[in-house]
Motif scaffolding. Structure first.
Motif, PDB file in Angstrom:
ATOM      1  N   GLY A   1      -0.827  -2.410   3.742  1.00 58.25           N
ATOM      2  CA  GLY A   1       0.027  -1.597   2.882  1.00 58.25           C
ATOM      3  C   GLY A   1      -0.205  -0.111   3.015  1.00 58.25           C
TER       4      GLY A   1
ATOM      5  N   LYS B   1       1.072  -2.725   8.296  1.00 56.40           N
ATOM      6  CA  LYS B   1       1.809  -3.615   7.400  1.00 56.40           C
ATOM      7  C   LYS B   1       0.869  -4.427   6.511  1.00 56.40           C
ATOM      8  N   GLU B   2      -0.122  -5.051   7.134  1.00 54.19           N
ATOM      9  CA  GLU B   2      -1.023  -5.957   6.416  1.00 54.19           C
ATOM     10  C   GLU B   2      -1.722  -5.264   5.252  1.00 54.19           C
TER      11      GLU B   2
ATOM     12  N   GLN C   1       0.252   6.123   2.129  1.00 59.93           N
ATOM     13  CA  GLN C   1      -0.215   6.041   0.749  1.00 59.93           C
ATOM     14  C   GLN C   1      -1.707   5.746   0.691  1.00 59.93           C
ATOM     15  N   LYS C   2      -2.196   5.011   1.677  1.00 55.86           N
ATOM     16  CA  LYS C   2      -3.626   4.735   1.807  1.00 55.86           C
ATOM     17  C   LYS C   2      -4.159   5.452   3.036  1.00 55.86           C
TER      18      LYS C   2
ATOM     19  N   ARG D   1       6.412   1.941  -3.189  1.00 56.00           N
ATOM     20  CA  ARG D   1       7.202   0.739  -3.482  1.00 56.00           C
ATOM     21  C   ARG D   1       8.433   1.051  -4.327  1.00 56.00           C
TER      22      ARG D   1
ATOM     23  N   ASP E   1      -9.407   1.122  -0.569  1.00 55.69           N
ATOM     24  CA  ASP E   1      -9.509  -0.038  -1.442  1.00 55.69           C
ATOM     25  C   ASP E   1     -10.704   0.041  -2.390  1.00 55.69           C
TER      26      ASP E   1
ATOM     27  N   GLY F   1       3.635   1.299   2.709  1.00 54.85           N
ATOM     28  CA  GLY F   1       4.576   0.808   1.701  1.00 54.85           C
ATOM     29  C   GLY F   1       3.973   0.400   0.376  1.00 54.85           C
ATOM     30  N   SER F   2       2.701   0.701   0.133  1.00 53.76           N
ATOM     31  CA  SER F   2       2.075   0.295  -1.123  1.00 53.76           C
ATOM     32  C   SER F   2       2.156   1.421  -2.159  1.00 53.76           C
ATOM     33  N   GLY F   3       1.546   1.181  -3.311  1.00 52.53           N
ATOM     34  CA  GLY F   3       1.445   2.225  -4.334  1.00 52.53           C
ATOM     35  C   GLY F   3       2.796   2.732  -4.793  1.00 52.53           C
ATOM     36  N   ASP F   4       2.888   4.039  -4.973  1.00 50.50           N
ATOM     37  CA  ASP F   4       4.121   4.648  -5.475  1.00 50.50           C
ATOM     38  C   ASP F   4       5.288   4.511  -4.499  1.00 50.50           C
TER      39      ASP F   4
END
Length: 328
Positions: A272, A269-270, A109-110, A280, A200, A275-278
């Protein structure tokens, strides 16, 4: 002479046929990565190591890419069924250039792209008077975004050769890198540095795609759909316990160390990355259509593609990853 009951013979024959059919049901699929085996590819290796692909009826081979490997050409030549695009933007550029490639998911996602500075430089704004080491490919990608956002100049740049030594030797330099890789090497070299993550600060590119030829998607939809679902399950499993995937990574790439793998997984992990953003709420690998259109607009605005050569909807097929919905 002892006779075998006819019913038992039929049962044995039927069982043999069933086992044979089960073996034949494993459809072969080759996925080619864009670099040497590493934690950034962990979910794919995990799905092989733990039998997730086989559970979904696939016999998957993971082939490593590398710095001199043109994975787009190899896929077009039939040596891979699907590939790991570095970003959704790269795949759109390829499609606009005439290669009928379609992206069906994006694991990250990033985008883990960073600029790495020495410890006294704390922000992008403080890099305006620094020499910036970037690869030529970046000149037709994120460098255009950095110039527009921070006022950087082409005159600041020097070629990055995927060697950290020029950065280590010169405190006035900044270099490109991947959040999970070069910062670790620089740390091991004893240099204190800061990694500045583009994502970011508003860089919207997706990374680590699953991209396939349009003909593969048309002729083998069930296989590609199963690959998407199983891959997302593999990534979920890898983030929970990377040991099985890491064993296969080290087998393909003996130069990879346990320390590097642990560092990379920790950063994924740290920050994201997956697992971040959409992801989730919509699941690992999901691509937001509005964001994809934003990335398409960036390419058009910066004359990296001609809008007459590509409709954004032709570059993606997103129903399979939406249906998979493997939450992190």
């Amino acid at each position: 002479m002892k006779t075998i009951p006819f019913a038992r013979t039929l049962l044995a024959a039927g069982l043999g046929l069933a086992l044979c059919g089960a073996a034949q049901a494993q459809e072969k699929l080759t996925y080619m990565t864009n670099w040497y085996a590493q934690a950034e590819h962990g979910g794919f290796y995990q799905a092989v190591a733990t039998g997730i692909y086989r559970k979904h009826g696939l016999d998957v081979t993971i082939r490593m890419g590398g710095p001199q490997v043109n994975i787009l050409q190899l896929m077009a030549a039939g040596q891979a069924d699907c590939i790991m695009g570095s970003s959704d933007m790269q795949m759109m550029i390829a499609r606009a250039g005439g290669l009928p490639v379609v992206t069906v998911a994006a694991i990250f996602q990033k985008d883990p792209q960073v600029l790495i500075s020495h410890e006294n430089v704390r922000s992008f704004e403080e890099m305006k008077d620094k020499t910036i080491l970037i690869a030529p490919s970046a000149q037709r990608g994120y460098w255009l975004w950095l110039k527009g956002k921070y006022g950087f100049k082409d005159e600041q740049t020097r070629p990055y050769t995927f060697n950290i030594q020029p950065f280590v030797a010169d405190g006035n330099t900044v270099q490109q890198g991947y959040l999970t890789s070069e910062p670790f090497a620089i740390q091991k070299a004893g240099v204190k540095a800061n990694a500045h993550l583009f994502a970011d600060q508003g860089w919207t590119s997706y990374a680590t795609t699953v991209s396939c030829m349009e003909e593969t998607i048309r002729s083998r939809p069930k296989a590609v759909e199963s690959f998407v679902k199983a891959t997302m399950e593999g990534w979920k499993a890898y983030l929970a316990d990377p040991a099985p995937g890491n064993a296969l990574i080290r087998k393909d790439n003996p130069n990879m160390t346990d320390e590097q793998l642990a560092y990379s997984v920790g950063k994924l992990k740290e920050m994201g990355i997956i697992g971040s953003g959409d992801a989730r709420t919509a699941g690992i690998g999901v691509i937001n259509e509005a964001r994809a259109k934003q990335n398409y607009a960036f390419l058009v605005d910066n004359k990296l593609i001609e809008p007459s050569k590509l409709k954004v909807e032709d570059a993606f097929k997103l129903d399979w990853v939406k249906a998979a919905k493997v939450l992190p």
